[in-house]
Scaffold this motif. Structure first.
Motif, mmCIF file in Angstrom:
data_model
loop_
_atom_site.group_PDB
_atom_site.id
_atom_site.type_symbol
_atom_site.label_atom_id
_atom_site.label_comp_id
_atom_site.label_asym_id
_atom_site.label_seq_id
_atom_site.Cartn_x
_atom_site.Cartn_y
_atom_site.Cartn_z
ATOM 1 N N ARG A 152 0.643 7.187 1.088
ATOM 2 C CA ARG A 152 -0.542 8.056 1.130
ATOM 3 C C ARG A 152 -1.813 7.236 1.276
ATOM 4 O O ARG A 152 -2.737 7.613 1.993
ATOM 5 C CB ARG A 152 -0.602 8.938 -0.121
ATOM 6 N N LEU A 153 -1.888 6.111 0.594
ATOM 7 C CA LEU A 153 -3.051 5.231 0.723
ATOM 8 C C LEU A 153 -3.127 4.670 2.143
ATOM 9 O O LEU A 153 -4.207 4.633 2.755
ATOM 10 C CB LEU A 153 -2.957 4.097 -0.297
ATOM 11 N N VAL A 197 0.620 7.075 -5.144
ATOM 12 C CA VAL A 197 -0.723 6.597 -4.793
ATOM 13 C C VAL A 197 -1.078 5.346 -5.582
ATOM 14 O O VAL A 197 -1.987 4.606 -5.221
ATOM 15 C CB VAL A 197 -1.821 7.667 -5.013
ATOM 16 N N HIS A 230 0.846 -1.187 0.000
ATOM 17 C CA HIS A 230 0.000 0.000 0.000
ATOM 18 C C HIS A 230 0.886 1.244 0.000
ATOM 19 O O HIS A 230 1.716 1.403 0.915
ATOM 20 C CB HIS A 230 -0.902 0.026 1.233
ATOM 21 N N GLU A 235 -9.246 11.023 -6.471
ATOM 22 C CA GLU A 235 -9.231 9.953 -5.475
ATOM 23 C C GLU A 235 -9.516 8.601 -6.122
ATOM 24 O O GLU A 235 -9.292 7.557 -5.509
ATOM 25 C CB GLU A 235 -10.247 10.258 -4.376
ATOM 26 N N TRP A 237 -4.506 7.241 4.527
ATOM 27 C CA TRP A 237 -5.967 7.384 4.403
ATOM 28 C C TRP A 237 -6.677 6.207 5.069
ATOM 29 O O TRP A 237 -7.683 6.400 5.765
ATOM 30 C CB TRP A 237 -6.366 7.465 2.930
ATOM 31 N N GLU A 238 -6.171 5.001 4.887
ATOM 32 C CA GLU A 238 -6.798 3.833 5.513
ATOM 33 C C GLU A 238 -6.835 3.978 7.033
ATOM 34 O O GLU A 238 -7.856 3.708 7.682
ATOM 35 C CB GLU A 238 -6.040 2.558 5.129
ATOM 36 N N TYR A 266 -7.764 7.227 -8.158
ATOM 37 C CA TYR A 266 -6.517 6.537 -8.456
ATOM 38 C C TYR A 266 -5.782 6.038 -7.217
ATOM 39 O O TYR A 266 -4.689 5.477 -7.337
ATOM 40 C CB TYR A 266 -5.621 7.454 -9.288
ATOM 41 N N TYR A 267 -6.359 6.218 -6.038
ATOM 42 C CA TYR A 267 -5.746 5.633 -4.841
ATOM 43 C C TYR A 267 -5.689 4.110 -5.018
ATOM 44 O O TYR A 267 -6.689 3.458 -5.299
ATOM 45 C CB TYR A 267 -6.567 5.971 -3.597
ATOM 46 N N THR A 286 -13.633 4.040 -4.164
ATOM 47 C CA THR A 286 -13.161 5.165 -4.959
ATOM 48 C C THR A 286 -14.196 5.484 -6.043
ATOM 49 O O THR A 286 -14.930 4.596 -6.486
ATOM 50 C CB THR A 286 -11.806 4.867 -5.627
#
Length: 527
Positions: free
Chosen positions: A118-119, A345, A115, A298, A122-123, A300-301, A309
């Motif tokens: 940045r992903l 990302v 991951h 978002e 967010w998680e 493309y996360y 998404t």
């Protein structure tokens, strides 16, 4: 290096063999060396395991361990449910503290699993919202309403635990979604969780290093929690056949999940489904184009390999030019890279053939590829066998055309954002109807300033577990559940999922001890 044996009824046990988890950043750079060493280690060869290459290992569980975990969960659940709600809620507060205080450790594990930083951030932000004190307070209120008096009786509504809950997290994001089980536990259920062998390490960390110590401190019976790791198909079959499984929480594809739902109902078990998503974003003529474009990015996360998404956008004709200009400027800046790079990302794409097929179908129908679509390596160099795909944006004119294309109708688990521009003059009725016709129902969002448009969107879009207006599409908030949806996302019983609500059942209670005269309790017209 992290190392987790099978966890059954409060005890660590050897498994059938070890599964070693490589650091995906190294795997992208040295695939042959890493995979070769992984295979030799998993065959049992006595070799040094470099921390540079591997993040940890998890033991695979046997069917016999799975059966003992279920039996222990059944035996432990009544005593765990008798622990006061206030004490059980302390589990959730402890998880929240751990997610905040051990954020760097958790991010390192998620990055090792592939991951991007940045992903991963967010998680963890999403998990922190789910366990925020406001969320816990709302959780408690839903489990037990205040007692009140009616026709001389003390009455209340409470939610009682279903019993033994079995949790199968998704393979693409097992760690963050496995936290779902902590809420299940706080509701008074016992839990058996299966860490998918394809990405087991984070789940092992969550339950062995965060949840299990708190349960022990709270005095939970040992069988309250067991952590297995075996192939999903085998463990789902075992759970389905066992009288010691009451609820089955399944994350996965819609077709498999909907079939599982039918089987659960036939077997007398409650299915709780977290399936595919095909989220839509409606951008109206007065939208803040720069912010709407940022929300659409978002998509493309994780290269779009996340159910929540945004997958497609309906853009008002009068907003299309300025929205697409903003969007393309942002999308062209998104590049692949190793997961530890904070600018990254994108993730390696699994469904590369499906990407090509869906894109070709759009182009054959007259759609236009505005950017992206090339296969590249981790350094963004074009490569036919490259594991990454440059973020793609396509434009289609007309809702009727879009409605015939799989890129708009089905979940697209790859970095393809589909933009449809309705024919002028655009009608809000048609845009809302398009959203409601979606067979999936996870999230939908709107960008508009006109309050009349906002109210109609909120009132008339019935599809989805969550609606968001002028906000990050993937962002999560305290109190509001970030899981659950309608249609092919959540099945027949689908809705926004509060884990404590979905794995409990509502019970009404009336106490007539104070009714006078006592024989009047048989006067059924008294109310």
């Amino acid at each position: 290096m992290h190392s987790y044996e099978v966890w059954v009824a409060g005890e660590a046990e050897p498994g059938t063999r070890w599964v070693y988890w490589p650091r995906v950043g190294q795997l992208l750079r040295e695939p042959f060396e890493v995979l070769g060493l992984k295979a030799r280690l998993e065959r049992g060869e006595d070799l040094p395991c470099e921390d540079r290459l591997f993040a940890g290992r998890v033991a695979l569980s046997s069917p016999e361990q799975g059966l003992r975990a279920l039996a222990a969960a059944r035996a432990a659940q009544p005593a765990w449910a008798r622990v006061t709600l206030a004490d059980r809620l302390e589990l959730l507060h402890a998880v929240h503290r751990a997610v905040v205080e051990r954020r760097d450790e958790l991010i390192a594990l998620l990055v090792a699993e592939g991951h991007p930083v940045r992903l991963a951030g967010w998680e963890l932000d999403s998990v922190a919202c789910a366990f925020h004190p406001d969320s816990v307070a709302d959780f408690a209120a839903r489990l037990r309403e205040p007692e009140r008096t009616s026709v001389g009786r003390r009455v209340r509504m409470v939610r009682k635990p279903d019993g033994v809950v079995c949790l199968s997290p998704p393979r693409n994001a097992p760690t963050s979604n496995s936290f779902y089980g902590a809420m299940v536990l706080a509701a008074g259920n016992s839990l058996v969780v299966n860490a998918p062998p394809t990405a087991p390490l984070g789940v092992g960390f969550v339950y062995r290093e965060i949840v299990a110590p708190v349960l022990e401190r709270l005095g939970a019976p040992p069988g309250t929690l067991s952590v297995l790791s075996t192939h999903a198909r085998a463990v789902l079959r075992q759970w389905m056949d066992s009288p010691d499984c009451d609820d089955l929480v399944f994350f996965g594809g819609s077709e498999q999940g909907l079939a599982l739902e039918r089987e659960c109902v036939a077997a007398g078990k409650k299915p709780v489904l977290e399936l595919s998503g095909n989220d839509g974003v409606l951008v109206w003529d007065d939208a803040e184009a720069d912010l709407a474009a940022r929300a659409l990015c978002e998509r493309y996360y994780g290269s779009g390999q996340i159910c929540m998404t945004p997958k497609f956008a309906i853009v008002h004709p009068e907003a299309a030019d300025r929205l697409l200009k903003e969007l393309l400027e942002r999308v062209r800046e998104i590049r692949p890279g190793p997961p530890e790079d904070p600018r990254t990302v994108l993730s390696p794409v699994v469904k590369r053939a499906e990407f090509t097929a869906f894109l070709d179908e759009v182009l054959a129908a007259g759609g236009e590829l505005l950017c992206g679509g090339e296969f590249v390596d981790v350094d963004d160099v074009p490569a036919t066998a490259g594991p990454f795909i440059r973020p793609a944006v396509v434009r289609v004119d007309g809702l009727a055309t879009a409605g015939r294309l799989r890129a708009f109708r089905e979940e697209t688990f790859f970095p393809l954002l589909c933009v449809v521009v309705p024919e002028a003059p655009a009608a809000l009725d048609e845009a809302i109807a398009f959203l409601n016709a979606n067979r999936y129902g996870l999230r939908n969002s709107l960008w508009a300033r006109d309050e009349r448009v906002i109210e109609r969107f909120c009132d008339e879009v019935v599809n989805g577990g969550m609606l968001k207006v002028n906000d990050s599409h993937i962002g999560c908030l305290p109190v509001l559940p970030y899981n659950g949806g309608t249609g092919a996302t959540g099945g027949v019983f689908g809705e926004a999922n509060q884990p404590a609500v979905r794995t409990t059942h509502l019970q009404s209670i009336a106490v007539a001890t104070l009714v006078r005269p006592r024989e009047s309790v048989f006067d059924h017209a008294a109310g």
